[in-house]
Design an enzyme around this catalytic site. Structure first.
Site, PDB file in Angstrom:
ATOM      1  N   TRP A 104      10.417  -6.930  -0.604  1.00 19.35           N
ATOM      2  CA  TRP A 104       9.457  -6.287  -0.130  1.00 19.35           C
ATOM      3  C   TRP A 104       8.585  -7.089   1.091  1.00 19.35           C
ATOM      4  O   TRP A 104       8.429  -6.725   2.279  1.00 19.35           O
ATOM      5  CB  TRP A 104       8.631  -5.452  -0.966  1.00 19.35           C
ATOM      6  CG  TRP A 104       9.305  -4.439  -1.633  1.00 19.35           C
ATOM      7  CD1 TRP A 104       9.443  -4.300  -3.031  1.00 19.35           C
ATOM      8  CD2 TRP A 104       9.861  -3.130  -0.971  1.00 19.35           C
ATOM      9  NE1 TRP A 104      10.305  -3.193  -3.307  1.00 19.35           N
ATOM     10  CE2 TRP A 104      10.408  -2.632  -2.110  1.00 19.35           C
ATOM     11  CE3 TRP A 104       9.954  -2.660   0.428  1.00 19.35           C
ATOM     12  CZ2 TRP A 104      11.011  -1.164  -1.884  1.00 19.35           C
ATOM     13  CZ3 TRP A 104      10.191  -1.642   0.351  1.00 19.35           C
ATOM     14  CH2 TRP A 104      10.927  -0.628  -0.836  1.00 19.35           C
ATOM     15  N   ASP A 175       0.019  -6.781  -0.110  1.00 15.15           N
ATOM     16  CA  ASP A 175       0.662  -5.583  -0.548  1.00 15.15           C
ATOM     17  C   ASP A 175       0.460  -5.334  -2.188  1.00 15.15           C
ATOM     18  O   ASP A 175       0.932  -6.175  -2.804  1.00 15.15           O
ATOM     19  CB  ASP A 175       2.114  -5.548  -0.040  1.00 15.15           C
ATOM     20  CG  ASP A 175       2.913  -4.325  -0.685  1.00 15.15           C
ATOM     21  OD1 ASP A 175       2.502  -3.568  -1.456  1.00 15.15           O
ATOM     22  OD2 ASP A 175       4.180  -4.473  -0.185  1.00 15.15           O
ATOM     23  N   LYS A 199       3.216   4.387  -7.574  1.00 17.45           N
ATOM     24  CA  LYS A 199       3.579   3.558  -8.910  1.00 17.45           C
ATOM     25  C   LYS A 199       2.412   3.688 -10.039  1.00 17.45           C
ATOM     26  O   LYS A 199       2.635   4.207 -11.146  1.00 17.45           O
ATOM     27  CB  LYS A 199       3.840   2.163  -8.206  1.00 17.45           C
ATOM     28  CG  LYS A 199       5.174   2.121  -7.414  1.00 17.45           C
ATOM     29  CD  LYS A 199       5.294   0.844  -6.728  1.00 17.45           C
ATOM     30  CE  LYS A 199       6.300   1.017  -5.829  1.00 17.45           C
ATOM     31  NZ  LYS A 199       7.506   1.454  -5.999  1.00 17.45           N
TER      32      LYS A 199
HETATM   33  C1  LIG Z   1       5.842  -3.702  -3.445  1.00 22.16           C
HETATM   34  C2  LIG Z   1       6.307  -2.918  -2.818  1.00 22.16           C
HETATM   35  N1  LIG Z   1       5.975  -2.824  -1.062  1.00 22.16           N
HETATM   36  C3  LIG Z   1       6.387  -1.852  -0.553  1.00 22.16           C
HETATM   37  C4  LIG Z   1       7.283  -0.739  -0.933  1.00 22.16           C
HETATM   38  C5  LIG Z   1       7.468   0.368  -0.107  1.00 22.16           C
HETATM   39  O1  LIG Z   1       6.837   1.481  -0.373  1.00 22.16           O
HETATM   40  P1  LIG Z   1       7.034   3.023   0.388  1.00 22.16           P
HETATM   41  O2  LIG Z   1       8.298   3.519  -0.270  1.00 22.16           O
HETATM   42  O3  LIG Z   1       5.809   3.741   0.003  1.00 22.16           O
HETATM   43  O4  LIG Z   1       7.083   2.926   1.828  1.00 22.16           O
HETATM   44  C6  LIG Z   1       7.487  -0.679  -2.050  1.00 22.16           C
HETATM   45  C7  LIG Z   1       8.227   0.501  -2.820  1.00 22.16           C
HETATM   46  O5  LIG Z   1       8.884   0.464  -3.843  1.00 22.16           O
HETATM   47  C8  LIG Z   1       7.130  -1.641  -2.949  1.00 22.16           C
HETATM   48  O6  LIG Z   1       7.337  -1.572  -4.342  1.00 22.16           O
END
Ligand SMILES: Cc1ncc(COP(=O)(O)O)c(C=O)c1O
Length: 364
Positions: A104, A175, A199
């Protein structure tokens, strides 16, 4: 309260507290006697205005967010903010620092290169895949960075920071998509905390951005209006129609967490749940193996492998027969992953551990 016969170990969208779902169900057709569903309310009407204001006040209370931070309820997922963050907080010629500890943060850094010239990778390339957070002595922070970006919990690789990284005064962006509200955090250490809701907060469709107010108002000229945090802050997250139902659901979760002891209580539960699961893995004489180095292990997403990898599909199949679903590791890494956010109970984790012991006895 139990409403379902399955235990949902999904990484997200993930299990929500049954009590919250039951309240939403009870209110679905007629919200507080107004004769309409929350989904049908005007976002500018008095009912929804109260819903969004209460949600904001409750998350402020839960996380002890000071008044000099704005709380934004946005659409577009965390991924949209991979672009919005550099657009709002850096100029095209600037330098920004990214700590890449998993897929991520890697994606976020890649997106930033579209909007900022110098995207510095703070950490050395991982030698064994993303299985640890390198020691501070190995970090190369840029003295002139506009911000340092990191992912507090890498959902795919199961790597989590146990402390807030020290950036020597450079604004820090976290994040927290997959460990939001799982422990108390000192918000004053951050410039921005953000994450997708699906989540540990509520349904998909909403992203929360908590930003210090002095950082607003400097977006690059090319920034789309919808991605300009200052526009969203000025308009109370309602420049356009907000994700009303997701905000309502998140508000119910905030209230539920407050009523059940707040983040200190959930932090203890997370430590107990993840501790028990890692002990079961580590104590399995190698039948199960957690790839992440001990000090970087996530309390939320616990990936593990079976020594006999060919047994992994059998493990998943037998777990599903016992009602334990969504245990498959992310498609990029394979194996097994148990995601144990706030709504997963200690009993549910014990059920998984009992199954793992039983599976080991049968297949060792
Ligand atoms: C740590 C993390 N950051 C970003 C994201 C991306 O999130 P989104 O699907 O809401 O764009 C996720 C998705 O699983 C994630 O686990």
């Amino acid at each position: 309260m139990t409403m379902s016969k399955v235990i949902n170990f999904a990484a997200g969208p993930a299990k929500l507290p049954p009590t919250v779902l039951a309240k939403a169900q009870a209110e679905l057709l007629d919200y507080e006697g107004c004769g309409m569903s929350v989904m049908e309310l005007s976002h500018r009407g008095k009912e929804f205005t109260k819903i969004i204001k209460d949600a904001e006040a409750d998350i402020r209370e839960l996380m002890a967010i000071p008044d000099n931070y704005s709380i934004l309820f946005l659409q577009g997922g965390a991924t949209t903010n991979f672009a919005a963050l550099p657009l709002n907080l850096a100029g095209p010629e600037d330098t920004v620092d990214y700590m890449i500890t998993g897929s991520w943060s890697k994606k976020a850094a890649e997106e930033a290169t579209k909007y900022v010239k110098n995207v510095n990778k703070v950490l050395p390339k991982p030698a064994n895949g993303f299985t640890e957070i390198p020691d501070k002595s190995e970090w190369s922070l840029s003295p002139d960075a506009k911000y340092v970006y990191y992912c507090d919990n890498e959902t795919v690789h199961g790597v989590e920071f146990s402390t807030v990284p020290e950036t020597n005064g450079v604004p820090l962006i976290a994040d927290m998509s997959s460990n939001f509200l799982s422990r108390p955090v000192d918000v004053t250490k951050f410039a921005v905390i953000y994450g997708g809701a699906q989540k540990n907060i509520g349904p998909a469709g909403m992203t929360i951005v908590i930003i210090r107010n002095d950082l607003l108002g400097n977006a690059q000229a090319i920034t789309p209006t919808m991605l300009d945090y200052s526009v969203m802050a000025k308009n109370g997250s309602m420049y356009n129609t907000p994700p009303c139902f997701a905000i309502y659901m998140a508000g119910l979760v905030f209230r539920y967490l407050i009523d059940n002891g707040g983040l200190a209580a959930y932090s203890k539960k997370s430590d107990a749940k993840s501790g028990a699961l890692y002990r079961a893995i580590d104590g399995s004489d190698g039948f199960y193996r957690a790839p992440v180095e001990e000090k970087s292990r996530s309390r939320m997403n616990i990936p593990f492998r079976l020594s006999k990898e060919e047994l992994e599909p059998v493990f998943l199949e037998e777990a599903a027969k016992k009602g334990m679903v969504q245990l498959k590791g992310h498609r990029s890494v394979g194996g097994i992953r148990a995601s144990i956010y706030n709504a997963i109970t200690e009993e549910e984790v014990s059920t998984l551990i009992d199954f793992m012991d039983e599976f080991k006895t049968t297949h060792a």
